[in-house]
Write an enzyme that holds these catalytic residues in place. Structure first.
Site, short mmCIF file in Angstrom:
data_model
loop_
_atom_site.label_atom_id
_atom_site.label_comp_id
_atom_site.label_asym_id
_atom_site.label_seq_id
_atom_site.Cartn_x
_atom_site.Cartn_y
_atom_site.Cartn_z
N ARG A 46 22.32 -7.96 -35.87
CA ARG A 46 22.12 -8.25 -34.45
C ARG A 46 21.88 -6.94 -33.70
NH1 ARG A 46 26.44 -8.44 -31.79
NH2 ARG A 46 27.54 -9.92 -33.10
N TYR A 98 5.18 -18.44 -13.33
CA TYR A 98 5.33 -19.24 -14.56
C TYR A 98 6.56 -20.14 -14.42
CZ TYR A 98 6.71 -20.24 -19.37
OH TYR A 98 7.10 -20.87 -20.52
N ASP A 170 5.52 -9.11 -15.32
CA ASP A 170 5.30 -10.01 -16.45
C ASP A 170 3.82 -9.85 -16.83
OD1 ASP A 170 4.72 -12.11 -18.16
OD2 ASP A 170 6.08 -13.50 -17.16
N LYS A 195 2.58 -15.12 -27.01
CA LYS A 195 1.22 -15.39 -26.57
C LYS A 195 0.25 -14.39 -27.22
CE LYS A 195 3.71 -18.23 -24.16
NZ LYS A 195 4.15 -18.01 -22.78
C1 LIG Z 1 5.34 -18.19 -22.03
C2 LIG Z 1 5.60 -17.31 -20.87
C3 LIG Z 1 6.88 -16.81 -20.62
C4 LIG Z 1 8.07 -17.23 -21.46
O1 LIG Z 1 8.00 -16.74 -22.76
P1 LIG Z 1 8.67 -17.50 -24.03
O2 LIG Z 1 8.30 -16.60 -25.16
O3 LIG Z 1 8.08 -18.86 -24.11
O4 LIG Z 1 10.13 -17.56 -23.76
C5 LIG Z 1 7.04 -15.96 -19.56
N1 LIG Z 1 6.00 -15.63 -18.75
C6 LIG Z 1 4.77 -16.09 -18.95
C7 LIG Z 1 3.68 -15.69 -18.04
C8 LIG Z 1 4.51 -16.95 -20.01
O5 LIG Z 1 3.28 -17.43 -20.19
#
Ligand SMILES: *Cc1c(COP(=O)(O)O)cnc(C)c1O
Length: 379
Positions: A46, A98, A170, A195
């Site tokens: 961890r 988001y 983000d 993503k």
């Molecule tokens: C998918 C997403 C998240 C969250 O990420 P996870 O890996 O699904 O927890 C945060 N911000 C944006 C813009 C996203 O598209």
């Protein structure tokens, strides 16, 4: 080192014990010690894992940052960032955030007395006006999801810096290939590596990158203390996905340009949101802060016709109906009933997220096939 070289080499060296060119998957929960406290820098998985370390170093390099910290998901990464705040502190964020980020801010941290305010961040003056004595974090998302609005990172970070407010961007939608917020003045960058970074729709992982030593130290503490860490298999898949990040994003951007034009000229389509259009309100800012305009597009159907939108969503073959984005395969989604279902209807209508709004994550297939697919679905 240029970006295309960093994705292959930054922080990545052949395994010293065997020469294996690929980073080994250290599938272990613990490490043997020579005598109590005498070890090779690894005690418990961890806290430290060599596969994760390689990923973290590579991610830091991609964002021109000093520290990369990986988490079990994008939201786990965000959760740790929000833990930097205390009860009474306030967050200022974009009003078309988001959905999962909105939920974490309002439904989880709101319960602990950390209040979030949502403003139109395309207007830097509105942001300055909304800053209060308790504002401790400005949360930027750009391009925004799903409406592809553009926030001027440099302008907002300059306002925040003047007032000693921490900023986080983000950067999931742009990917580190297209946009590097630390270079524009941000304190922290967040990625849902699920993503574009992973890029193959086969993992869930999050990352934070920062140049600030004390923020990095706190976040590394949370990574271990809270324990939302990614497993070594997922770290390996992320490292592997990253190697083609530049190539994938280039191709997806090429495809998106052509698809945006096709949609704009289609008789059944009302509005197309794509920052690559010269008349998009954020076009100039996007040109300044992004390498290209990304591969996300959203559009609505004439007369906000929900039934027609639903028909389109069920008729595409290459665009699979699914949440998420940034993979090699194209996806189609319906934000109001899927990713953004947790946002009240009046709130989303007010910012232009309509019942018929459809979001596309354009993949790297041949663009002719993608356009043909959309054409038959929209007919
Ligand atoms: C998918 C997403 C998240 C969250 O990420 P996870 O890996 O699904 O927890 C945060 N911000 C944006 C813009 C996203 O598209």
């Amino acid at each position: 080192m240029k970006f295309e070289t960093k994705v292959i080499h930054a922080g990545i060296v052949p395994d010293p014990s065997t020469g294996a060119i690929m980073t080994p998957i250290f599938q272990t929960s613990t490490y043997v010690q020579d005598s109590p406290g005498q070890h090779k820098g690894f005690e418990y998985a961890r806290t430290q894992n060599p596969t994760r370390n390689v990923l973290q170093e590579n991610l830091a390099a991609l964002e021109n940052g000093k520290h990369g910290i990986a988490f079990a998901s994008g939201l786990a990464a965000m959760d740790s960032i929000l833990r930097l705040l205390k009860t009474g502190d306030e967050i200022l964020s974009t009003n078309d955030l988001y959905g999962g980020s909105y939920r974490l801010m309002t439904k989880v941290f709101g319960e602990y007395g950390i209040k979030s305010h949502f403003v139109n961040m395309q207007d830097a003056e509105q942001v300055a006006d909304k800053i209060g004595p308790n504002t401790k974090l400005i949360w930027i998302e750009t391009p925004t999801n799903p409406l592809l609005n553009i926030v001027d990172i440099e302008a907002i970070c300059a306002i925040a810096k003047e007032k000693g407010i921490m900023t986080c961007v983000d950067n999931t939608f742009a990917s580190p290939y297209l946009q590097n917020p630390l270079d524009l003045g941000a304190d922290i960058v967040l990625h849902s590596a699920t993503k574009y970074i992973g890029g193959h729709s086969d993992l869930v992982l999050g990352a934070v990158i920062t140049n600030n030593d004390s923020i990095a130290e706190r976040l590394t503490f949370f990574q271990n203390a809270v324990g939302a860490v990614p497993g070594p298999q997922d770290c390996f898949l992320a490292i592997r996905g990253i190697k083609t990040l530049a190539l994938r994003v280039e191709r997806a951007c090429d495809n998106a340009e052509k698809i945006a034009d096709f949609l704009r000229n289609h008789e059944n389509v009302a509005e197309v949101h794509y920052p690559g259009f010269a008349d998009h309100p954020g076009h100039e800012v996007a040109k300044k802060q992004m390498k290209r305009f990304g591969a996300m597009i959203s559009f609505s159907i004439k007369n906000d016709d929900l039934a027609k939108a639903q028909a389109v969503l069920s008729k595409t073959h290459y665009f699979s109906l699914a949440e998420s984005l940034g993979g090699v395969e194209s996806l189609i989604g319906h934000p109001s009933s899927m990713t953004h279902a947790s946002i009240p209807r009046e709130e989303r209508m007010a910012v232009g997220l309509l019942d018929s709004t459809i979001r596309l994550s354009v993949g790297i297939e041949h663009v002719d096939d993608l356009i043909q697919d959309l054409a038959q679905a929209l007919a």
